[in-house]
Design a protein around this motif. Structure first.
Motif, mmCIF file in Angstrom:
data_model
loop_
_atom_site.group_PDB
_atom_site.id
_atom_site.type_symbol
_atom_site.label_atom_id
_atom_site.label_comp_id
_atom_site.label_asym_id
_atom_site.label_seq_id
_atom_site.Cartn_x
_atom_site.Cartn_y
_atom_site.Cartn_z
ATOM 1 N N GLY A 31 -34.783 52.882 -61.652
ATOM 2 C CA GLY A 31 -35.876 53.606 -61.563
ATOM 3 C C GLY A 31 -36.465 53.291 -60.257
ATOM 4 O O GLY A 31 -37.462 54.062 -59.814
ATOM 5 N N PHE A 32 -36.283 52.325 -59.578
ATOM 6 C CA PHE A 32 -36.778 52.145 -58.061
ATOM 7 C C PHE A 32 -36.237 53.065 -57.017
ATOM 8 O O PHE A 32 -35.033 53.001 -56.791
ATOM 9 N N GLU A 33 -36.816 53.535 -55.955
ATOM 10 C CA GLU A 33 -36.586 54.420 -55.022
ATOM 11 C C GLU A 33 -37.067 53.717 -53.850
ATOM 12 O O GLU A 33 -38.279 53.357 -53.575
ATOM 13 N N PHE A 34 -36.143 53.558 -52.949
ATOM 14 C CA PHE A 34 -36.308 52.948 -51.635
ATOM 15 C C PHE A 34 -36.636 54.070 -50.561
ATOM 16 O O PHE A 34 -35.736 54.836 -50.178
ATOM 17 N N THR A 35 -38.109 54.482 -50.428
ATOM 18 C CA THR A 35 -38.200 55.525 -49.480
ATOM 19 C C THR A 35 -38.867 55.120 -48.209
ATOM 20 O O THR A 35 -38.878 53.934 -47.974
ATOM 21 N N LYS A 36 -39.158 56.011 -47.446
ATOM 22 C CA LYS A 36 -39.716 55.612 -45.893
ATOM 23 C C LYS A 36 -40.896 54.754 -46.388
ATOM 24 O O LYS A 36 -41.094 53.940 -45.354
ATOM 25 N N GLN A 37 -41.640 55.077 -46.941
ATOM 26 C CA GLN A 37 -43.036 54.280 -47.430
ATOM 27 C C GLN A 37 -42.748 52.949 -47.670
ATOM 28 O O GLN A 37 -43.238 51.928 -46.914
ATOM 29 N N THR A 38 -41.666 52.656 -48.407
ATOM 30 C CA THR A 38 -41.338 51.173 -48.818
ATOM 31 C C THR A 38 -40.560 50.628 -47.644
ATOM 32 O O THR A 38 -41.093 49.548 -47.373
ATOM 33 N N LEU A 39 -39.733 51.281 -46.734
ATOM 34 C CA LEU A 39 -39.339 50.693 -45.555
ATOM 35 C C LEU A 39 -40.402 50.455 -44.560
ATOM 36 O O LEU A 39 -40.398 49.339 -43.851
ATOM 37 N N LEU A 40 -41.454 51.113 -44.387
ATOM 38 C CA LEU A 40 -42.660 50.927 -43.499
ATOM 39 C C LEU A 40 -43.531 49.770 -44.055
ATOM 40 O O LEU A 40 -44.084 49.048 -43.109
ATOM 41 N N VAL A 41 -43.631 49.367 -45.412
ATOM 42 C CA VAL A 41 -44.227 48.254 -45.779
ATOM 43 C C VAL A 41 -43.449 47.031 -45.508
ATOM 44 O O VAL A 41 -44.205 46.119 -45.146
ATOM 45 N N VAL A 42 -42.249 47.170 -45.769
ATOM 46 C CA VAL A 42 -41.276 46.077 -45.559
ATOM 47 C C VAL A 42 -41.559 45.646 -43.766
ATOM 48 O O VAL A 42 -41.775 44.560 -43.349
ATOM 49 N N LEU A 43 -41.658 46.744 -43.258
ATOM 50 C CA LEU A 43 -41.452 46.562 -41.704
ATOM 51 C C LEU A 43 -42.976 46.059 -41.209
ATOM 52 O O LEU A 43 -42.974 45.095 -40.400
ATOM 53 N N SER A 44 -43.977 46.308 -41.957
ATOM 54 C CA SER A 44 -45.351 45.953 -41.655
ATOM 55 C C SER A 44 -45.408 44.454 -41.756
ATOM 56 O O SER A 44 -45.984 43.816 -41.183
ATOM 57 N N VAL A 45 -44.894 43.910 -42.754
ATOM 58 C CA VAL A 45 -44.936 42.516 -43.233
ATOM 59 C C VAL A 45 -43.982 41.709 -42.208
ATOM 60 O O VAL A 45 -44.678 40.830 -41.881
ATOM 61 N N VAL A 46 -42.969 42.232 -41.478
ATOM 62 C CA VAL A 46 -42.190 41.555 -40.713
ATOM 63 C C VAL A 46 -43.105 41.618 -39.470
ATOM 64 O O VAL A 46 -43.192 40.542 -38.613
ATOM 65 N N ILE A 47 -43.655 42.632 -39.102
ATOM 66 C CA ILE A 47 -44.475 42.761 -37.554
ATOM 67 C C ILE A 47 -45.464 41.720 -37.847
ATOM 68 O O ILE A 47 -45.812 41.030 -36.927
ATOM 69 N N ILE A 48 -46.311 41.852 -38.908
ATOM 70 C CA ILE A 48 -47.340 41.073 -38.959
ATOM 71 C C ILE A 48 -47.078 39.591 -39.031
ATOM 72 O O ILE A 48 -47.837 38.914 -38.116
ATOM 73 N N ALA A 49 -46.045 39.223 -39.777
ATOM 74 C CA ALA A 49 -45.610 37.875 -39.628
ATOM 75 C C ALA A 49 -45.265 37.347 -38.179
ATOM 76 O O ALA A 49 -45.564 36.192 -37.758
ATOM 77 N N TRP A 50 -44.597 38.063 -37.646
ATOM 78 C CA TRP A 50 -43.847 37.808 -36.465
ATOM 79 C C TRP A 50 -45.236 37.582 -35.300
ATOM 80 O O TRP A 50 -45.369 36.611 -34.687
ATOM 81 N N PHE A 51 -46.016 38.709 -35.403
ATOM 82 C CA PHE A 51 -47.141 38.475 -34.384
ATOM 83 C C PHE A 51 -47.862 37.224 -34.479
ATOM 84 O O PHE A 51 -48.303 36.519 -33.288
ATOM 85 N N PHE A 52 -48.526 37.026 -35.720
ATOM 86 C CA PHE A 52 -49.333 35.897 -35.856
ATOM 87 C C PHE A 52 -48.700 34.629 -35.562
ATOM 88 O O PHE A 52 -49.216 33.665 -35.420
#
Length: 264
Positions: A31-52
Protein backbone atom coordinates in the motif's frame (compact mmCIF):
# COMPACT_ATOMS: atom_id res chain seq x y z
CA UNK A 1 -2.03 19.23 -16.98
CA UNK A 2 -5.44 17.63 -17.39
CA UNK A 3 -8.22 18.69 -19.73
CA UNK A 4 -11.94 18.93 -19.13
CA UNK A 5 -13.95 19.23 -22.34
CA UNK A 6 -17.24 21.13 -22.15
CA UNK A 7 -19.82 21.89 -24.86
CA UNK A 8 -19.48 25.40 -26.33
CA UNK A 9 -22.27 27.65 -27.59
CA UNK A 10 -21.16 27.30 -31.21
CA UNK A 11 -21.59 23.54 -31.08
CA UNK A 12 -17.88 22.85 -30.68
CA UNK A 13 -16.03 22.15 -27.47
CA UNK A 14 -14.12 24.22 -24.92
CA UNK A 15 -11.15 22.88 -23.00
CA UNK A 16 -10.34 25.10 -19.98
CA UNK A 17 -6.86 25.05 -18.47
CA UNK A 18 -6.48 22.91 -15.37
CA UNK A 19 -3.80 21.10 -13.41
CA UNK A 20 -3.17 17.58 -12.18
CA UNK A 21 -2.64 17.42 -8.41
CA UNK A 22 -2.33 13.64 -7.95
CA UNK A 23 1.00 12.43 -9.28
CA UNK A 24 1.59 8.91 -10.51
CA UNK A 25 3.91 7.06 -8.08
CA UNK A 26 7.32 5.94 -9.27
CA UNK A 27 6.70 2.52 -7.73
CA UNK A 28 4.54 0.89 -5.08
CA UNK A 29 5.29 -1.65 -2.35
CA UNK A 30 2.02 -3.02 -1.05
CA UNK A 31 0.00 0.00 0.00
CA UNK A 32 3.05 2.31 0.07
CA UNK A 33 3.52 4.56 -2.95
CA UNK A 34 6.89 6.20 -3.62
CA UNK A 35 5.86 9.49 -5.21
CA UNK A 36 7.63 12.71 -6.14
CA UNK A 37 6.71 14.08 -2.70
CA UNK A 38 8.39 11.10 -1.04
CA UNK A 39 11.52 11.61 -3.13
CA UNK A 40 11.63 15.29 -2.19
CA UNK A 41 11.27 14.50 1.52
CA UNK A 42 14.20 12.07 1.34
CA UNK A 43 16.21 14.59 -0.68
CA UNK A 44 15.51 17.33 1.89
CA UNK A 45 16.89 15.18 4.71
CA UNK A 46 20.06 14.51 2.72
CA UNK A 47 20.54 18.20 1.83
CA UNK A 48 19.94 19.46 5.38
CA UNK A 49 22.23 16.84 6.91
CA UNK A 50 24.98 17.57 4.38
CA UNK A 51 24.73 21.35 4.82
CA UNK A 52 24.90 21.47 8.60
CA UNK A 53 27.50 18.72 8.88
CA UNK A 54 29.64 20.59 6.37
CA UNK A 55 29.05 23.88 8.21
CA UNK A 56 30.11 22.35 11.54
CA UNK A 57 32.99 20.22 10.25
CA UNK A 58 35.73 22.85 10.64
CA UNK A 59 34.58 25.11 13.41
CA UNK A 60 36.63 28.31 13.49
CA UNK A 61 36.63 31.32 15.77
CA UNK A 62 36.21 33.48 12.67
CA UNK A 63 33.64 31.50 10.67
CA UNK A 64 33.72 31.09 6.93
CA UNK A 65 30.65 31.59 4.76
CA UNK A 66 29.27 28.09 5.21
CA UNK A 67 29.88 28.03 8.97
CA UNK A 68 28.39 31.53 9.31
CA UNK A 69 25.25 30.51 7.41
CA UNK A 70 24.85 27.39 9.57
CA UNK A 71 25.35 29.32 12.81
CA UNK A 72 22.96 32.04 11.68
CA UNK A 73 20.21 29.49 10.99
CA UNK A 74 20.80 27.66 14.24
CA UNK A 75 20.90 30.81 16.35
CA UNK A 76 17.71 32.10 14.77
CA UNK A 77 15.75 29.02 15.88
CA UNK A 78 17.57 28.73 19.20
CA UNK A 79 17.14 32.32 20.31
CA UNK A 80 14.18 33.76 18.44
CA UNK A 81 11.93 30.73 18.87
CA UNK A 82 13.26 28.45 21.61
CA UNK A 83 14.60 30.88 24.18
CA UNK A 84 12.11 33.69 23.59
CA UNK A 85 9.02 31.45 23.70
CA UNK A 86 9.83 28.53 26.02
CA UNK A 87 12.05 30.51 28.36
CA UNK A 88 15.73 30.59 29.25
CA UNK A 89 15.35 27.88 31.90
CA UNK A 90 13.80 25.08 29.82
CA UNK A 91 14.37 25.81 26.14
CA UNK A 92 17.69 24.04 25.45
CA UNK A 93 16.32 20.50 25.44
CA UNK A 94 13.77 21.43 22.77
CA UNK A 95 16.12 23.25 20.39
CA UNK A 96 17.01 20.10 18.37
CA UNK A 97 13.30 19.44 17.73
CA UNK A 98 12.53 23.06 16.78
CA UNK A 99 15.67 23.33 14.66
CA UNK A 100 14.95 20.11 12.75
CA UNK A 101 11.30 21.00 12.17
CA UNK A 102 12.07 24.48 10.92
CA UNK A 103 14.64 23.56 8.29
CA UNK A 104 12.83 20.38 7.27
CA UNK A 105 9.60 22.27 6.62
CA UNK A 106 11.40 25.26 5.09
CA UNK A 107 13.29 23.25 2.49
CA UNK A 108 10.28 21.10 1.58
CA UNK A 109 8.23 24.27 1.14
CA UNK A 110 10.91 25.96 -0.97
CA UNK A 111 10.94 23.03 -3.37
CA UNK A 112 7.76 24.59 -4.75
CA UNK A 113 9.71 27.70 -5.80
CA UNK A 114 12.56 25.86 -7.53
CA UNK A 115 12.19 25.56 -11.32
CA UNK A 116 11.74 22.02 -12.67
CA UNK A 117 10.90 20.72 -9.17
CA UNK A 118 8.06 23.19 -8.47
CA UNK A 119 6.29 21.05 -5.90
CA UNK A 120 6.08 21.82 -2.18
CA UNK A 121 6.15 18.48 -0.38
CA UNK A 122 3.49 19.56 2.10
CA UNK A 123 0.93 20.39 -0.59
CA UNK A 124 -0.27 16.84 0.20
CA UNK A 125 -1.86 16.59 3.61
CA UNK A 126 -0.22 13.40 4.87
CA UNK A 127 3.07 15.18 5.68
CA UNK A 128 1.52 18.01 7.74
CA UNK A 129 -0.71 15.49 9.52
CA UNK A 130 2.31 13.44 10.54
CA UNK A 131 4.30 16.45 11.78
CA UNK A 132 1.32 17.84 13.70
CA UNK A 133 0.70 14.41 15.27
CA UNK A 134 4.36 14.18 16.28
CA UNK A 135 4.23 17.60 17.94
CA UNK A 136 0.86 16.73 19.54
CA UNK A 137 2.31 13.62 21.21
CA UNK A 138 5.42 15.52 22.34
CA UNK A 139 3.71 18.46 24.01
CA UNK A 140 1.10 16.33 25.72
CA UNK A 141 3.81 13.92 26.83
CA UNK A 142 5.91 16.76 28.23
CA UNK A 143 2.87 18.23 29.96
CA UNK A 144 2.20 14.91 31.71
CA UNK A 145 5.88 14.39 32.49
CA UNK A 146 6.24 17.79 34.16
CA UNK A 147 2.83 18.10 35.81
CA UNK A 148 1.63 14.50 36.04
CA UNK A 149 -1.95 13.59 35.17
CA UNK A 150 -2.93 16.88 36.75
CA UNK A 151 -1.89 18.39 33.42
CA UNK A 152 -5.20 17.45 31.80
CA UNK A 153 -7.08 19.40 34.46
CA UNK A 154 -4.75 22.36 34.10
CA UNK A 155 -5.24 22.32 30.34
CA UNK A 156 -9.04 22.53 30.44
CA UNK A 157 -9.73 24.46 33.64
CA UNK A 158 -8.34 28.02 33.35
CA UNK A 159 -7.26 29.56 36.62
CA UNK A 160 -9.53 32.21 38.10
CA UNK A 161 -12.70 31.08 36.30
CA UNK A 162 -15.79 30.96 38.57
CA UNK A 163 -17.06 27.43 39.22
CA UNK A 164 -20.50 28.12 37.77
CA UNK A 165 -18.98 28.93 34.35
CA UNK A 166 -16.86 25.77 34.21
CA UNK A 167 -19.57 23.58 32.59
CA UNK A 168 -19.39 25.95 29.62
CA UNK A 169 -15.65 26.62 29.62
CA UNK A 170 -14.33 23.08 30.11
CA UNK A 171 -15.86 21.56 26.92
CA UNK A 172 -14.64 24.55 24.90
CA UNK A 173 -11.11 24.25 26.28
CA UNK A 174 -11.13 20.48 25.79
CA UNK A 175 -12.10 20.74 22.12
CA UNK A 176 -9.83 23.72 21.52
CA UNK A 177 -6.70 22.24 23.08
CA UNK A 178 -6.96 18.56 22.16
CA UNK A 179 -8.92 18.55 18.88
CA UNK A 180 -8.85 21.90 17.10
CA UNK A 181 -5.24 22.75 17.94
CA UNK A 182 -3.58 19.77 16.18
CA UNK A 183 -5.99 20.01 13.23
CA UNK A 184 -5.29 23.68 12.59
CA UNK A 185 -1.57 23.11 13.17
CA UNK A 186 -1.48 20.70 10.22
CA UNK A 187 -4.13 22.18 7.93
CA UNK A 188 -2.63 25.68 8.07
CA UNK A 189 0.60 24.39 6.55
CA UNK A 190 -1.12 22.11 4.04
CA UNK A 191 -3.73 24.64 2.86
CA UNK A 192 -1.31 27.48 2.27
CA UNK A 193 1.14 25.27 0.38
CA UNK A 194 -1.59 23.74 -1.77
CA UNK A 195 -3.35 27.03 -2.48
CA UNK A 196 -0.19 28.90 -3.45
CA UNK A 197 1.00 26.01 -5.60
CA UNK A 198 -2.31 25.74 -7.43
CA UNK A 199 -2.57 29.48 -8.07
CA UNK A 200 0.85 29.61 -9.72
CA UNK A 201 0.21 26.42 -11.71
CA UNK A 202 -3.20 27.57 -12.92
CA UNK A 203 -1.73 30.94 -13.93
CA UNK A 204 0.92 29.10 -15.94
CA UNK A 205 -1.72 26.92 -17.57
CA UNK A 206 -3.76 30.04 -18.33
CA UNK A 207 -0.78 31.64 -20.08
CA UNK A 208 -0.32 28.52 -22.19
CA UNK A 209 -4.02 28.51 -23.04
CA UNK A 210 -4.09 32.20 -24.06
CA UNK A 211 -0.97 31.91 -26.22
CA UNK A 212 -2.59 29.04 -28.11
CA UNK A 213 -5.53 31.25 -29.19
CA UNK A 214 -5.69 32.91 -32.61
CA UNK A 215 -6.82 36.29 -31.28
CA UNK A 216 -4.01 38.84 -30.87
CA UNK A 217 -5.93 40.39 -27.98
CA UNK A 218 -5.97 37.11 -26.07
CA UNK A 219 -2.28 36.55 -26.77
CA UNK A 220 -1.56 40.02 -25.38
CA UNK A 221 -3.68 39.28 -22.31
CA UNK A 222 -1.25 36.50 -21.47
CA UNK A 223 1.31 39.19 -20.53
CA UNK A 224 -1.03 40.46 -17.81
CA UNK A 225 -1.47 36.91 -16.53
CA UNK A 226 2.32 36.49 -16.56
CA UNK A 227 2.76 39.63 -14.45
CA UNK A 228 0.21 38.35 -11.96
CA UNK A 229 1.86 34.92 -11.92
CA UNK A 230 5.28 36.45 -11.11
CA UNK A 231 3.77 38.47 -8.26
CA UNK A 232 2.03 35.39 -6.89
CA UNK A 233 5.25 33.41 -7.25
CA UNK A 234 7.10 35.92 -5.07
CA UNK A 235 4.26 35.98 -2.55
CA UNK A 236 4.22 32.19 -2.43
CA UNK A 237 7.97 32.13 -1.74
CA UNK A 238 7.47 34.50 1.19
CA UNK A 239 4.60 32.38 2.53
CA UNK A 240 6.77 29.26 2.29
CA UNK A 241 9.25 30.80 4.70
CA UNK A 242 6.57 32.23 6.98
CA UNK A 243 4.71 28.93 7.26
CA UNK A 244 7.86 27.11 8.37
CA UNK A 245 8.35 29.78 11.02
CA UNK A 246 4.68 29.73 12.11
CA UNK A 247 4.64 25.94 12.45
CA UNK A 248 7.75 25.93 14.65
CA UNK A 249 6.60 28.97 16.62
CA UNK A 250 3.30 27.26 17.44
CA UNK A 251 5.19 24.11 18.39
CA UNK A 252 7.23 26.15 20.88
CA UNK A 253 4.08 27.82 22.22
CA UNK A 254 2.33 24.47 22.74
CA UNK A 255 5.36 23.01 24.52
CA UNK A 256 5.71 26.09 26.72
CA UNK A 257 2.02 25.94 27.61
CA UNK A 258 2.31 22.26 28.49
CA UNK A 259 5.37 22.43 30.73
CA UNK A 260 4.23 25.64 32.44
CA UNK A 261 0.56 24.73 32.65
CA UNK A 262 0.45 25.32 36.37
CA UNK A 263 1.50 28.97 35.97
CA UNK A 264 -1.02 29.91 33.28
Amino acid sequence: MIALTLPAQDGGSFTPPSVETHLTPFFSIGGFEFTKQTLLVVLSVVIIAWFFLAAARKGKLVPGRLQYAGELGYNFVRNSVGQDVIGAKDYKKYVPLLFSLFFFILLNNLFGAIPLIQLPSFSHVSGPYFLALLVYVIWIGMGVRVNGLRYFKLAVVPSGVPWYILPLVVPIELISNFVVRPMTHSLRLFATMLAGHLIVMIAGSGIEFLLAQESILLKGTSLLVLGGAIAMYMLEALIMVLQAYVFVLLTAIYIEGAIHADTH
